[in-house]
Design a protein around this motif. Structure first.
Motif, PDB file in Angstrom:
ATOM      1  N   GLU A 143       0.862  -1.180   0.000  1.00 55.17           N
ATOM      2  CA  GLU A 143       0.000   0.000   0.000  1.00 55.17           C
ATOM      3  C   GLU A 143       0.901   1.233   0.000  1.00 55.17           C
TER       4      GLU A 143
ATOM      5  N   ASN B 231      -4.258   9.272  10.920  1.00 53.86           N
ATOM      6  CA  ASN B 231      -5.435   8.742  10.244  1.00 53.86           C
ATOM      7  C   ASN B 231      -5.042   7.713   9.200  1.00 53.86           C
ATOM      8  N   THR B 232      -6.025   7.053   8.657  1.00 51.78           N
ATOM      9  CA  THR B 232      -5.873   6.223   7.464  1.00 51.78           C
ATOM     10  C   THR B 232      -6.746   6.850   6.381  1.00 51.78           C
TER      11      THR B 232
ATOM     12  N   ARG C 132      -9.202   5.690   5.128  1.00 50.96           N
ATOM     13  CA  ARG C 132     -10.601   5.371   5.427  1.00 50.96           C
ATOM     14  C   ARG C 132     -11.139   6.200   6.586  1.00 50.96           C
ATOM     15  N   THR C 133     -10.309   6.480   7.575  1.00 47.44           N
ATOM     16  CA  THR C 133     -10.792   7.215   8.751  1.00 47.44           C
ATOM     17  C   THR C 133     -10.657   8.722   8.601  1.00 47.44           C
TER      18      THR C 133
END
Length: 414
Positions: free
Chosen positions: A168, A336-337, A339-340
């Motif tokens: 990733e 964070n990611t 997604r978040t």
């Protein structure tokens, strides 16, 4: 958000003709977001960006919905003389032409920079491609991650079964390249409007990836000089640490710490900010024992201090630590990611989603904000040839018989 018709926008009155395939077309997305009229000229079969990658939103790729937003689509068969004539008519009134594909695509159709400059001497021609218009990789086919592996940004990851995998990663070249190109186009337009003379520029997405990571490559280059000429910083005993994360991997005052519900990034490498932290948590003894240097002190290798900080950070939530940082002037960053991230209050304040009913999928707005102006919402990405007749009629002044003649000749596709 205001509409995307371009009226009153920063780049209102700027017209750009684009010939692109896939991601490099993001060059003009940035300009369309700021109000430029971008006319995307497509071959009869269209840009297969609509079918590329995932997710597919109601049968159309998110990549197309984002990268082609705010643009008008015109179908022209540039293999035919009639199609080339229409392209030249578009160029006569344009500020710039963007060739966002392998180098020489327009040249092979008799529409290279020299030909275009003959009909519009003020034209700025911008080419953007994978490895650029020169060099041994000029004609090497490629996709986005290739520019980051070339630039040393992404490394193979062991899959643990004898194979290798792509980890990733953020994509740098395919995003930075269009930004550099957009900057170059605006510089070229300003010069052309001042002097009456256009120009030709080109950007390689691989070059852009390397340029965005200039500190690491330039550091290694600097380390080729003798150690008495190029050292590390005083706070770290002048040790020549590897660039990137190596100087922080064993850092203490610049490091990730687990909270009661996640992680934060602690960055008190300046002595004054470190003092603020110690005072704020009621531990002045930590500062007294480990005052460190005035600047750039990560307290590398101080395991006792790292253990103490680990205990301290575990006692509060991430949100509480962010509030602490604001109150006590201590740099503590959210972690964070992708997604978040949308749930982060700073994200919600700065980057409100453009709703799906406007663009086909929820999308981020341009990060460029003009104060005291409402953010602009671009138009939905066009279907293939959606604006062909509109542009021929309203931009070029073609009448119905002219358009019918072009359609009969096959210049506008089927």
């Amino acid at each position: 958000m205001t509409g995307g018709d371009g009226h009153g926008a920063p780049l209102a009155g700027v017209r750009i003709v684009e010939a692109s395939m896939l991601g490099p077309g993001a060059v003009t997305t940035h300009l369309a977001d700021l109000g430029a009229d971008v006319i995307k000229v497509e071959p009869p079969h269209g840009d297969y960006i609509r079918e590329m990658t995932w997710p597919m939103v109601e049968g159309v790729s998110l990549m197309h919905l984002h990268i082609s937003r705010g643009k008008r689509s015109v179908v022209l068969d540039l293999r035919l003389p009639e199609g080339r004539d229409v392209f030249l008519d578009l160029v006569r009134g344009a500020d710039a032409v963007v060739e966002a594909m392998r180098p020489g695509g327009l040249e092979r159709r008799g529409l290279g920079p020299r030909v275009l400059a003959e009909v519009n001497p003020r034209l700025v021609f911008c080419g953007i491609s994978g490895y650029g218009a020169t060099g041994p990789y000029r004609d090497l086919p490629s996709h986005g991650i290739a520019y980051d592996t070339w630039a040393g940004l992404v490394q193979p990851e062991s899959a643990g079964d004898g194979h290798w995998a792509i980890p990733e990663h953020p994509s740098i070249g395919i995003h930075a390249g269009p930004l550099y190109a957009a900057l170059g186009i605006l510089a070229g337009i300003l010069r052309a409007r001042a002097t009456g003379t256009g120009g030709v520029l080109e950007v390689a997405q691989s070059d852009a990836a390397a340029s965005m990571d200039w500190l690491r490559s330039e550091t290694w280059r600097a380390y080729e000089r003798p150690e008495d000429e190029v050292t590390g910083n005083p706070a770290d005993g002048y040790r020549r640490r590897e660039p990137g994360t190596a100087g922080m991997r064993h850092g203490v005052r610049y490091q990730f710490y687990a909270t009661s519900d996640g992680h934060v990034l602690f960055m008190a490498s300046e002595r004054e900010l470190w003092r603020n932290f110690c005072t704020g948590v009621g531990r002045p003894d930590l500062f007294e024992r480990h005052p460190g240097s005035r600047y750039a002190d990560h307290a590398v290798g101080d395991t006792a201090l790292r253990d103490a900080l680990t205990e301290i950070f575990a006692c509060r939530s991430s949100a509480e630590w962010i509030a602490f940082g604001v109150e006590h002037n201590v740099p503590i960053g959210p972690v964070n990611t992708p997604r978040t991230l949308a749930g982060d209050p700073q994200f919600q304040h700065r980057l409100p989603w453009i709703p799906a009913d406007r663009l086909g999928a929820e999308q981020l707005p341009s990060p460029i904000r003009f104060l005291d102006e409402e953010p602009r919402s671009p138009r939905h990405a066009p279907s293939l040839g959606e604006h062909t007749e509109e542009v021929l009629r309203d931009v070029l002044g073609y009448g119905a018989p002219d358009i019918a003649r072009l359609r009969d000749a096959g210049a506008l596709g089927t």
